[in-house]
Scaffold this motif. Structure first.
Motif, PDB file in Angstrom:
ATOM      1  N   ARG A 340     -29.131 -19.912  -0.591  1.00  0.00           N
ATOM      2  CA  ARG A 340     -28.367 -18.843   0.050  1.00  0.00           C
ATOM      3  C   ARG A 340     -27.306 -19.473   0.948  1.00  0.00           C
ATOM      4  NH1 ARG A 340     -29.749 -16.051  -3.328  1.00  0.00           N
ATOM      5  NH2 ARG A 340     -30.898 -14.082  -3.269  1.00  0.00           N
ATOM      6  N   TYR A 341     -26.150 -18.812   1.010  1.00  0.00           N
ATOM      7  CA  TYR A 341     -24.991 -19.323   1.762  1.00  0.00           C
ATOM      8  C   TYR A 341     -24.318 -18.104   2.369  1.00  0.00           C
ATOM      9  CZ  TYR A 341     -20.270 -21.544   2.147  1.00  0.00           C
ATOM     10  OH  TYR A 341     -19.053 -22.022   2.556  1.00  0.00           O
ATOM     11  N   ARG A 342     -24.225 -18.089   3.682  1.00  0.00           N
ATOM     12  CA  ARG A 342     -23.671 -16.909   4.357  1.00  0.00           C
ATOM     13  C   ARG A 342     -22.750 -17.354   5.487  1.00  0.00           C
ATOM     14  NH1 ARG A 342     -22.215 -11.658   3.867  1.00  0.00           N
ATOM     15  NH2 ARG A 342     -22.508 -10.490   5.779  1.00  0.00           N
ATOM     16  N   VAL A 343     -21.584 -16.718   5.585  1.00  0.00           N
ATOM     17  CA  VAL A 343     -20.608 -17.048   6.619  1.00  0.00           C
ATOM     18  C   VAL A 343     -20.659 -15.987   7.718  1.00  0.00           C
ATOM     19  CG1 VAL A 343     -18.186 -17.519   7.112  1.00  0.00           C
ATOM     20  CG2 VAL A 343     -19.119 -18.070   4.860  1.00  0.00           C
ATOM     21  N   ARG A 344     -20.599 -16.434   8.948  1.00  0.00           N
ATOM     22  CA  ARG A 344     -20.445 -15.530  10.091  1.00  0.00           C
ATOM     23  C   ARG A 344     -18.989 -15.637  10.534  1.00  0.00           C
ATOM     24  NH1 ARG A 344     -18.668 -14.146  15.296  1.00  0.00           N
ATOM     25  NH2 ARG A 344     -20.219 -12.874  16.344  1.00  0.00           N
ATOM     26  N   PRO A 345     -18.095 -14.745  10.046  1.00  0.00           N
ATOM     27  CA  PRO A 345     -16.659 -14.894  10.303  1.00  0.00           C
ATOM     28  C   PRO A 345     -16.227 -14.175  11.586  1.00  0.00           C
ATOM     29  CG  PRO A 345     -17.032 -13.193   8.647  1.00  0.00           C
ATOM     30  CD  PRO A 345     -18.381 -13.616   9.148  1.00  0.00           C
ATOM     31  N   PRO A 346     -15.664 -14.887  12.553  1.00  0.00           N
ATOM     32  CA  PRO A 346     -15.263 -14.217  13.792  1.00  0.00           C
ATOM     33  C   PRO A 346     -14.194 -13.155  13.593  1.00  0.00           C
ATOM     34  CG  PRO A 346     -14.448 -16.474  13.734  1.00  0.00           C
ATOM     35  CD  PRO A 346     -15.401 -16.333  12.595  1.00  0.00           C
ATOM     36  N   SER A 347     -13.264 -13.363  12.660  1.00  0.00           N
ATOM     37  CA  SER A 347     -12.209 -12.368  12.455  1.00  0.00           C
ATOM     38  C   SER A 347     -12.791 -11.014  12.085  1.00  0.00           C
ATOM     39  CB  SER A 347     -11.242 -12.833  11.356  1.00  0.00           C
ATOM     40  OG  SER A 347     -10.450 -13.911  11.785  1.00  0.00           O
ATOM     41  N   LEU A 348     -13.788 -10.984  11.194  1.00  0.00           N
ATOM     42  CA  LEU A 348     -14.385  -9.720  10.776  1.00  0.00           C
ATOM     43  C   LEU A 348     -15.144  -9.058  11.922  1.00  0.00           C
ATOM     44  CD1 LEU A 348     -15.176  -7.614   8.632  1.00  0.00           C
ATOM     45  CD2 LEU A 348     -17.140  -9.068   8.069  1.00  0.00           C
ATOM     46  N   SER A 372      -3.348  -8.913  19.052  1.00  0.00           N
ATOM     47  CA  SER A 372      -4.042  -9.635  20.127  1.00  0.00           C
ATOM     48  C   SER A 372      -5.458 -10.043  19.745  1.00  0.00           C
ATOM     49  CB  SER A 372      -4.077  -8.787  21.399  1.00  0.00           C
ATOM     50  OG  SER A 372      -4.987  -7.702  21.279  1.00  0.00           O
ATOM     51  N   ILE A 373      -6.017  -9.420  18.694  1.00  0.00           N
ATOM     52  CA  ILE A 373      -7.365  -9.793  18.253  1.00  0.00           C
ATOM     53  C   ILE A 373      -7.337 -11.139  17.544  1.00  0.00           C
ATOM     54  CG2 ILE A 373      -9.336  -9.126  16.814  1.00  0.00           C
ATOM     55  CD1 ILE A 373      -8.546  -6.229  17.215  1.00  0.00           C
ATOM     56  N   ASP A 374      -6.255 -11.435  16.847  1.00  0.00           N
ATOM     57  CA  ASP A 374      -6.068 -12.688  16.122  1.00  0.00           C
ATOM     58  C   ASP A 374      -7.012 -12.776  14.929  1.00  0.00           C
ATOM     59  OD1 ASP A 374      -5.172 -15.136  15.336  1.00  0.00           O
ATOM     60  OD2 ASP A 374      -6.187 -16.287  16.907  1.00  0.00           O
ATOM     61  N   ILE A 375      -6.719 -11.981  13.899  1.00  0.00           N
ATOM     62  CA  ILE A 375      -7.505 -12.031  12.677  1.00  0.00           C
ATOM     63  C   ILE A 375      -6.729 -12.746  11.577  1.00  0.00           C
ATOM     64  CG2 ILE A 375      -8.746  -9.905  13.210  1.00  0.00           C
ATOM     65  CD1 ILE A 375      -6.962  -8.510  11.077  1.00  0.00           C
ATOM     66  N   VAL A 376      -7.460 -13.300  10.642  1.00  0.00           N
ATOM     67  CA  VAL A 376      -6.901 -13.827   9.403  1.00  0.00           C
ATOM     68  C   VAL A 376      -7.681 -13.178   8.278  1.00  0.00           C
ATOM     69  CG1 VAL A 376      -6.801 -15.875   7.937  1.00  0.00           C
ATOM     70  CG2 VAL A 376      -5.949 -15.994  10.247  1.00  0.00           C
ATOM     71  N   LEU A 377      -6.959 -12.582   7.333  1.00  0.00           N
ATOM     72  CA  LEU A 377      -7.639 -11.778   6.321  1.00  0.00           C
ATOM     73  C   LEU A 377      -8.427 -12.613   5.327  1.00  0.00           C
ATOM     74  CD1 LEU A 377      -7.724  -8.692   6.169  1.00  0.00           C
ATOM     75  CD2 LEU A 377      -5.920  -9.549   7.646  1.00  0.00           C
ATOM     76  N   GLY A 378      -8.095 -13.878   5.146  1.00  0.00           N
ATOM     77  CA  GLY A 378      -8.922 -14.719   4.291  1.00  0.00           C
ATOM     78  C   GLY A 378     -10.333 -14.846   4.824  1.00  0.00           C
ATOM     79  N   GLU A 379     -10.474 -14.803   6.140  1.00  0.00           N
ATOM     80  CA  GLU A 379     -11.783 -14.899   6.772  1.00  0.00           C
ATOM     81  C   GLU A 379     -12.469 -13.536   6.829  1.00  0.00           C
ATOM     82  OE1 GLU A 379     -12.651 -17.648  10.351  1.00  0.00           O
ATOM     83  OE2 GLU A 379     -12.363 -15.659  11.217  1.00  0.00           O
TER      84      GLU A 379
END
Length: 382
Positions: A340-348, A372-379
């Motif tokens: 199992r492989y799971r990402v915890r993405p801060p942007s989301l 101001s939130i600073d998101i990247v949609l790839g993440e």
């Protein structure tokens, strides 16, 4: 005598047509920092409901990683936050090292800190530039930020062979050592970055238009930030003293002196200001790491990179990425690929409070609150 207004229908739209306006912003709106859409319900120009719509960049990252070797997933992490390749690599290899019990040589730890803090520098600088562009400041602050980013990307290219998709870190260290003269160039660029910050702040921080547009706008209360799992500069701008570099002391961060800047109101201006202050702290860490950089190996030679088979178990590794807590949760069944492989993405995670921050503000404010939130949609999408 005037009749009372008609009640709202379950959809949120008044039963008398024309009272509320539904606007779909995106998916190609220039202010959305990627392929993203916001469905906004307006009363006049005031936001009464906002629904983020994402998934346009979904690439099935986590399931692909469950079919790849541990080593084969490192280049995929580059594509998560495609601005911050080095820190993406770091979070993933840290997780595998915890899972497999792999040690990292001291020189490699210093190099990781150096490239990690350089990544934080240009991420925050670009965020400030994009934020001002979202406010209507044309491209001048952003181009100043990109000018400094180019200098660091040139260093990354000299080190890894790539400017953005670096694929540089490895389990137990780094892929290659620093080229001759690289630390000296990094020190000169750090000194120039400090002058750039002075120039940047003189241009922006006291600007009355920036303050009028950002102070009191998009307030994120401390309690909501904590309960929603917000991390990174957005959390610290709300006054919460939480930085994983201080909490976990991963790598060798316990060797460096730096402070954690905090905001008071949690508004757009505080989120801008915390990042400005964090860049100054990153320069302090960078100078210390370059000064103390030891000689020695840059990778543990005993690690079998191409046929790594961690013992059955699980691990969660996390770092303080420029956007917040970036973590990888891995489960091994003893084979050559993660079970199992799971990402915890801060942007989301940070994006989940967007509606709360926008309620009661105007449609023009929504653009800068998102910025101001600073998101990247790839993440966000993965």
């Amino acid at each position: 005598m005037n009749a009372p207004p008609p009640p709202l229908a379950p959809t949120g739209r008044s039963q008398t047509a024309g009272d509320l306006l539904e606007v779909s912003m995106g998916p190609h709106h220039p202010s959305t920092h990627g392929v993203f859409r916001m469905n906004v319900v307006l009363d006049g120009e005031t936001v009464v409901k906002l629904t983020p719509v994402f998934g346009y960049l979904h690439r099935n990252h986590e399931k692909i990683a469950e079919k790849n070797s541990y080593l084969g997933s490192i280049p995929y992490t580059d594509r998560l936050d495609y601005i911050c390749s080095m820190t993406n690599n770091w979070a993933y290899v840290l997780s595998v090292e915890k899972l497999a019990g792999i040690a990292v040589p001291e020189r490699a730890e210093y190099i990781r800190v150096i490239v990690g803090e350089m990544t934080r520098l240009f991420n925050h600088a670009c965020l400030a530039g994009f934020l001002l562009q979202d406010m209507g400041a044309l491209g001048t602050p952003l181009m100043y930020a990109f000018r400094e980013r180019e200098k660091i990307l040139d260093l990354f290219e000299a080190l890894s062979g790539s400017r953005m998709m670096c694929n540089y870190m490895r389990f137990g260290g780094c892929r290659c050592d620093l080229p001759e003269g690289w630390p000296e160039k990094a020190a000169r660029i750090g000194a120039g970055f400090e002058s750039f910050l002075d120039e940047f702040e003189a241009l922006l921080t006291g600007n009355e238009i920036l303050r009028a547009r950002s102070e009191g706008v998009g307030v994120l209360p401390r309690e909501l930030a904590v309960n929603a799992g917000v991390t990174g500069p957005g959390l610290r701008a709300s006054g919460v003293n939480y930085d994983i570099r201080k909490v976990d002391k991963y790598g060798i961060y316990d060797r460096f002196k730096f402070r954690v800047p905090l905001g008071e109101r949690g508004d757009v201006f505080d989120r801008y200001m915390v990042r400005i202050l964090e860049m100054r702290e990153s320069l302090m860490i960078l100078n210390q790491a370059l000064h103390d950089l030891p000689d020695g190996a840059i990778i543990d030679p005993k690690v079998r990179l191409r046929n790594l088979r961690p013992k059955a178990g699980e691990a969660y590794g996390r770092i303080e990425s420029p956007k917040g807590e970036l973590g990888f949760y891995l489960i091994s069944d003893g084979g050559p690929i993660p079970y199992r492989y799971r990402v915890r993405p801060p942007s989301l995670i940070n994006l989940t409070v967007l509606e709360d921050m926008c309620m009661g503000h105007t449609i023009a404010d929504v653009v800068i609150i998102l910025g101001s939130i600073d998101i990247v949609l790839g993440e966000v999408d993965r």
